[in-house]
Design an enzyme around this catalytic site. Structure first.
Site, PDB file in Angstrom:
ATOM      1  CG  HIS A 288      -6.165   2.022   0.078  1.00 28.98           C
ATOM      2  ND1 HIS A 288      -5.138   1.955  -0.234  1.00 28.98           N
ATOM      3  CD2 HIS A 288      -5.832   0.493   0.916  1.00 28.98           C
ATOM      4  CE1 HIS A 288      -3.561   2.120   0.190  1.00 28.98           C
ATOM      5  NE2 HIS A 288      -4.386   0.745   0.254  1.00 28.98           N
TER       6      HIS A 288
ATOM      7  CB  CYS B  66      -0.962   0.124   1.421  1.00 31.81           C
ATOM      8  SG  CYS B  66      -2.068  -1.197   1.027  1.00 31.81           S
TER       9      CYS B  66
ATOM     10  CB  CYS C  53      -0.740   0.062   7.504  1.00 33.13           C
ATOM     11  SG  CYS C  53      -2.716   0.659   6.983  1.00 33.13           S
TER      12      CYS C  53
END
Length: 384
Positions: A339, A89, A369
């Site tokens: 996201h 991510c 994260c």
């Protein structure tokens, strides 16, 4: 050490799953922000030293070094190389770090860092399933070394999000209130035109389409994503989406050569890892160490962008750091804005820079994260 400067940062609007960007090829979506950055800045395209893009699940239309193909799809010079990186991510946040390191080392002067993800076409974890024809189902289950070290402990983001909620005593209703506030902030930001300067419209598609009106009553009716994780529902999780984003990082020599005005200086970059089974907790120790390495306190930070992979991740970070929620994800986070994995790092960086400029803040911090229990931290100083 030489300094690295941000002179521009742009992003596409975020398209919801099967939404306005669903049929756009990954290379064309990446090319969209590349072309806009190059056209807006007085640097000849052939003078770019490198293009570094983050992307996850690089198969199908995202395969073949999407950084390079996006640059070429934008009609840019053949001589400029590109490389694609995967820190899960945080991939495009790491792209900014690599760009900054190249500039700080004196080996490059103009680097375009960004990311792209088309999650409608290439769903999350697609790459993990690609080896099934050879008998491997995940990066973890059949690894003898992994099994010897971690056994059968679940490597599962939903498990981790629930575990964090339980450990920090965060209830489902707490998370739903947090998620509702994320949507409220995002819708208010859209209504106020706060994203207008940072978004490059894609044809008639001009604004993020992931934020929505909701209520606590509606959220309470949703079933958990898995009965084993009763607090984790779609409402308290980031949404899958399609988007691209990019940040232009240059040296002091490039500022003078091309008569550029720096908008921010990259003040600090670092990355730290934590337990991969906890999976999502690394922003907590990473932020604490970043403050120590930068010789700063969190009170020095005017705005924070932390990725809302799940509500519990950010809520635990807020509890541990004591930072003010009112200055965190001011314009909503990934729960509302989506996201897009590899594009999220520079999407957050773009929004952080523009929010610092809007509020005249000095320092902004970004963290998120990342798979494998990792977290990048970037601190930028507004100059404009």
């Amino acid at each position: 050490m030489a300094a690295a400067y941000i002179v521009d940062a742009l992003r596409s609007p975020t398209g919801k799953r099967k939404g306005s960007l669903a049929s756009v090829h990954g290379a064309d979506l990446g090319a969209h922000v590349i072309k806009a950055i190059v056209e807006r800045n007085a640097i000849p395209a052939e003078d770019y030293d490198d293009v570094i893009f983050g992307c996850v699940d690089t198969i199908g239309s995202l395969a073949g070094d999407i950084a390079r193909t996006s640059w070429l799809a934008a009609g840019m010079p053949l001589s400029v190389p590109g490389t694609t990186i995967d820190r899960q991510c945080g991939s495009s946040q790491q792209a900014v770090h690599f760009a900054a390191q190249a500039v700080m080392s004196g080996t490059q002067d103009v680097v375009l860092a960004g990311g792209v993800q088309t999650m409608t076409a290439i769903p999350i974890s697609s790459a993990m399933l690609a080896g099934q024809q050879y008998g491997f189902t995940t990066p973890f289950a059949e690894s003898k070394g992994w099994q010897a070290r971690f056994g059968d402990a679940p490597v599962n983001q939903f498990y981790a999000a629930q575990r964090i909620a339980d450990h920090w005593k965060i209830t489902r209703e707490d998370m739903e209130r947090f998620a509702l506030e994320s949507h409220r902030r995002a819708l208010a930001a859209i209504a106020a035109g706060r994203f207008d300067r940072e978004i490059v419209p894609f044809g008639d598609f001009r604004m993020d389409e992931t934020a929505r009106e909701s209520t606590l009553e509606k959220m309470a009716t949703l079933a958990p994503v898995d009965p084993a994780y009763p607090g984790i529902t779609a409402a308290v999780s980031s949404s899958t989406c399609d988007a691209s984003s990019a940040v232009l990082v240059v040296s002091e020599a490039a500022l003078k050569r091309y008569d550029l005005t720096p908008r921010a200086r990259i003040h600090h970059i670092s990355v730290l890892a934590d337990d991969p089974i906890w999976h999502l907790t690394a922003p907590i120790p990473a932020t604490k160490r970043a403050m120590q390495k930068a010789g700063m306190k969190l009170e020095d930070i005017d705005v924070v962008e932390i990725n809302e992979a799940f509500a519990s991740v950010v809520m635990a970070w807020l509890k541990e750091t004591g930072y003010d929620h009112a200055k965190t994800n001011v314009n909503g986070g990934a729960i509302a804005l989506g996201h897009p994995l590899g594009a999220s790092g520079t999407r957050l960086m773009t929004t952080l820079l523009h929010e610092l400029e809007r509020t005249k803040g000095r320092y902004g911090l970004q963290t998120m994260c990342e798979g494998g229990g990792q977290a990048n931290v970037t601190i930028i100083e507004r100059l404009g």
